[in-house]
Motif scaffolding. Structure first.
Motif, PDB file in Angstrom:
ATOM      1  N   LYS A  13       0.835  -1.208   0.000  1.00  0.00           N
ATOM      2  CA  LYS A  13       0.000   0.000   0.000  1.00  0.00           C
ATOM      3  C   LYS A  13       0.868   1.255   0.000  1.00  0.00           C
ATOM      4  O   LYS A  13       0.577   2.224  -0.694  1.00  0.00           O
ATOM      5  CB  LYS A  13      -0.945   0.000   1.218  1.00  0.00           C
ATOM      6  CG  LYS A  13      -2.093  -0.987   1.094  1.00  0.00           C
ATOM      7  CD  LYS A  13      -2.890  -1.108   2.373  1.00  0.00           C
ATOM      8  CE  LYS A  13      -3.826   0.037   2.621  1.00  0.00           C
ATOM      9  NZ  LYS A  13      -4.700  -0.180   3.806  1.00  0.00           N
ATOM     10  N   LEU A  14       1.935   1.216   0.790  1.00  0.00           N
ATOM     11  CA  LEU A  14       2.849   2.347   0.872  1.00  0.00           C
ATOM     12  C   LEU A  14       3.436   2.661  -0.507  1.00  0.00           C
ATOM     13  O   LEU A  14       3.423   3.813  -0.955  1.00  0.00           O
ATOM     14  CB  LEU A  14       3.963   2.037   1.879  1.00  0.00           C
ATOM     15  CG  LEU A  14       4.887   3.192   2.221  1.00  0.00           C
ATOM     16  CD1 LEU A  14       4.223   4.122   3.224  1.00  0.00           C
ATOM     17  CD2 LEU A  14       6.194   2.675   2.792  1.00  0.00           C
ATOM     18  N   SER A  15       3.914   1.647  -1.193  1.00  0.00           N
ATOM     19  CA  SER A  15       4.504   1.831  -2.527  1.00  0.00           C
ATOM     20  C   SER A  15       3.478   2.358  -3.523  1.00  0.00           C
ATOM     21  O   SER A  15       3.793   3.234  -4.335  1.00  0.00           O
ATOM     22  CB  SER A  15       5.087   0.507  -3.038  1.00  0.00           C
ATOM     23  OG  SER A  15       6.104   0.077  -2.173  1.00  0.00           O
ATOM     24  N   ASN A  16       2.251   1.828  -3.466  1.00  0.00           N
ATOM     25  CA  ASN A  16       1.182   2.288  -4.370  1.00  0.00           C
ATOM     26  C   ASN A  16       0.910   3.773  -4.182  1.00  0.00           C
ATOM     27  O   ASN A  16       0.754   4.517  -5.152  1.00  0.00           O
ATOM     28  CB  ASN A  16      -0.114   1.498  -4.144  1.00  0.00           C
ATOM     29  CG  ASN A  16      -0.024   0.087  -4.677  1.00  0.00           C
ATOM     30  OD1 ASN A  16       0.861  -0.236  -5.472  1.00  0.00           O
ATOM     31  ND2 ASN A  16      -0.927  -0.765  -4.233  1.00  0.00           N
ATOM     32  N   GLN A  41       2.948   6.032  -2.750  1.00  0.00           N
ATOM     33  CA  GLN A  41       4.129   6.821  -3.109  1.00  0.00           C
ATOM     34  C   GLN A  41       4.220   7.034  -4.621  1.00  0.00           C
ATOM     35  O   GLN A  41       4.763   8.038  -5.071  1.00  0.00           O
ATOM     36  CB  GLN A  41       5.404   6.144  -2.578  1.00  0.00           C
ATOM     37  CG  GLN A  41       5.565   6.351  -1.086  1.00  0.00           C
ATOM     38  CD  GLN A  41       6.747   5.593  -0.507  1.00  0.00           C
ATOM     39  OE1 GLN A  41       7.011   4.453  -0.865  1.00  0.00           O
ATOM     40  NE2 GLN A  41       7.447   6.236   0.417  1.00  0.00           N
ATOM     41  N   ALA A  42       3.634   6.112  -5.396  1.00  0.00           N
ATOM     42  CA  ALA A  42       3.673   6.229  -6.859  1.00  0.00           C
ATOM     43  C   ALA A  42       2.900   7.457  -7.362  1.00  0.00           C
ATOM     44  O   ALA A  42       3.273   8.058  -8.360  1.00  0.00           O
ATOM     45  CB  ALA A  42       3.128   4.955  -7.499  1.00  0.00           C
ATOM     46  N   TRP A  43       1.812   7.831  -6.662  1.00  0.00           N
ATOM     47  CA  TRP A  43       1.027   8.990  -7.132  1.00  0.00           C
ATOM     48  C   TRP A  43       1.152  10.221  -6.241  1.00  0.00           C
ATOM     49  O   TRP A  43       0.777  11.334  -6.632  1.00  0.00           O
ATOM     50  CB  TRP A  43      -0.456   8.637  -7.310  1.00  0.00           C
ATOM     51  CG  TRP A  43      -1.165   8.162  -6.067  1.00  0.00           C
ATOM     52  CD1 TRP A  43      -1.468   6.867  -5.757  1.00  0.00           C
ATOM     53  CD2 TRP A  43      -1.697   8.956  -4.983  1.00  0.00           C
ATOM     54  NE1 TRP A  43      -2.127   6.817  -4.537  1.00  0.00           N
ATOM     55  CE2 TRP A  43      -2.285   8.080  -4.049  1.00  0.00           C
ATOM     56  CE3 TRP A  43      -1.706  10.325  -4.720  1.00  0.00           C
ATOM     57  CZ2 TRP A  43      -2.887   8.517  -2.875  1.00  0.00           C
ATOM     58  CZ3 TRP A  43      -2.314  10.771  -3.539  1.00  0.00           C
ATOM     59  CH2 TRP A  43      -2.895   9.856  -2.640  1.00  0.00           C
ATOM     60  N   PHE A  44       1.666  10.072  -5.042  1.00  0.00           N
ATOM     61  CA  PHE A  44       1.712  11.170  -4.076  1.00  0.00           C
ATOM     62  C   PHE A  44       2.690  12.267  -4.507  1.00  0.00           C
ATOM     63  O   PHE A  44       3.818  11.992  -4.880  1.00  0.00           O
ATOM     64  CB  PHE A  44       2.113  10.627  -2.701  1.00  0.00           C
ATOM     65  CG  PHE A  44       2.098  11.669  -1.626  1.00  0.00           C
ATOM     66  CD1 PHE A  44       0.919  12.027  -1.009  1.00  0.00           C
ATOM     67  CD2 PHE A  44       3.270  12.299  -1.227  1.00  0.00           C
ATOM     68  CE1 PHE A  44       0.904  12.993  -0.012  1.00  0.00           C
ATOM     69  CE2 PHE A  44       3.274  13.267  -0.234  1.00  0.00           C
ATOM     70  CZ  PHE A  44       2.077  13.609   0.368  1.00  0.00           C
ATOM     71  N   ARG A  45       2.231  13.513  -4.456  1.00  0.00           N
ATOM     72  CA  ARG A  45       3.082  14.682  -4.721  1.00  0.00           C
ATOM     73  C   ARG A  45       2.894  15.656  -3.558  1.00  0.00           C
ATOM     74  O   ARG A  45       1.819  16.224  -3.401  1.00  0.00           O
ATOM     75  CB  ARG A  45       2.691  15.377  -6.037  1.00  0.00           C
ATOM     76  CG  ARG A  45       2.824  14.524  -7.280  1.00  0.00           C
ATOM     77  CD  ARG A  45       4.284  14.271  -7.653  1.00  0.00           C
ATOM     78  NE  ARG A  45       4.411  13.266  -8.680  1.00  0.00           N
ATOM     79  CZ  ARG A  45       4.668  11.973  -8.451  1.00  0.00           C
ATOM     80  NH1 ARG A  45       4.803  11.537  -7.223  1.00  0.00           N
ATOM     81  NH2 ARG A  45       4.799  11.105  -9.434  1.00  0.00           N
ATOM     82  N   LYS A  46       3.962  15.867  -2.789  1.00  0.00           N
ATOM     83  CA  LYS A  46       3.812  16.711  -1.600  1.00  0.00           C
ATOM     84  C   LYS A  46       3.486  18.159  -1.924  1.00  0.00           C
ATOM     85  O   LYS A  46       2.932  18.874  -1.107  1.00  0.00           O
ATOM     86  CB  LYS A  46       5.035  16.610  -0.693  1.00  0.00           C
ATOM     87  CG  LYS A  46       6.269  17.318  -1.176  1.00  0.00           C
ATOM     88  CD  LYS A  46       7.359  17.175  -0.138  1.00  0.00           C
ATOM     89  CE  LYS A  46       8.541  18.060  -0.445  1.00  0.00           C
ATOM     90  NZ  LYS A  46       9.531  17.990   0.624  1.00  0.00           N
TER      91      LYS A  46
END
Length: 134
Positions: A24-27, A29-34
């Protein structure tokens, strides 16, 4: 009934789970933009016994922390959840020294372990609590 959205920092939120799934973390992180939280679904928070409890979104909270953020959009939990279960989970978190999402950063486990150690545990506890209520 609309509440003003909660205004807490991530460090102020009490988790209600004690593991994070690596998958879930990797999924996320793939779309997250701070620098662009427009597609970040607000994390649901419920105040129980005066403490803001994170009811869901633990993985997104950890991703935000890993990205260096101190706050993210939050929303008050509107669903009627099993609050006895949440109380128990929060107690267990406290016993394990988990007092904020920052404490979950080092509790990332494989998807298989997550299923075993968290999902199965929750189902067993939920069943026990429901039996005790009868």
């Amino acid at each position: 009934m609309s509440h003003k959205d909660p205004n807490y920092l991530l460090k102020d939120l009490q988790p209600s789970q004690f593991y994070i799934s690596q998958a879930k973390l990797s999924n996320i992180q793939a779309w997250f933009r701070k620098d662009d939280l427009s597609n970040f679904e607000p994390l649901p928070v419920k105040v129980l016994d005066g403490i803001p409890i994170l009811t869901d979104g633990h993985t997104r909270a950890v991703v935000a922390i890993l990205a260096g953020l101190e706050s993210v959009p939050l929303v008050y939990e509107e669903d009627e959840l099993d609050w006895n279960l949440y109380h128990y989970c929060v107690e267990q978190c406290n016993q394990k020294g988990i007092h904020s999402p920052y404490d979950l950063v080092n509790r990332v486990i494989s998807a298989h372990e997550y299923e075993e150690k968290w999902i199965n545990w929750c189902q067993q506890i939920s069943s026990k609590l429901q039996q005790n209520q009868k």
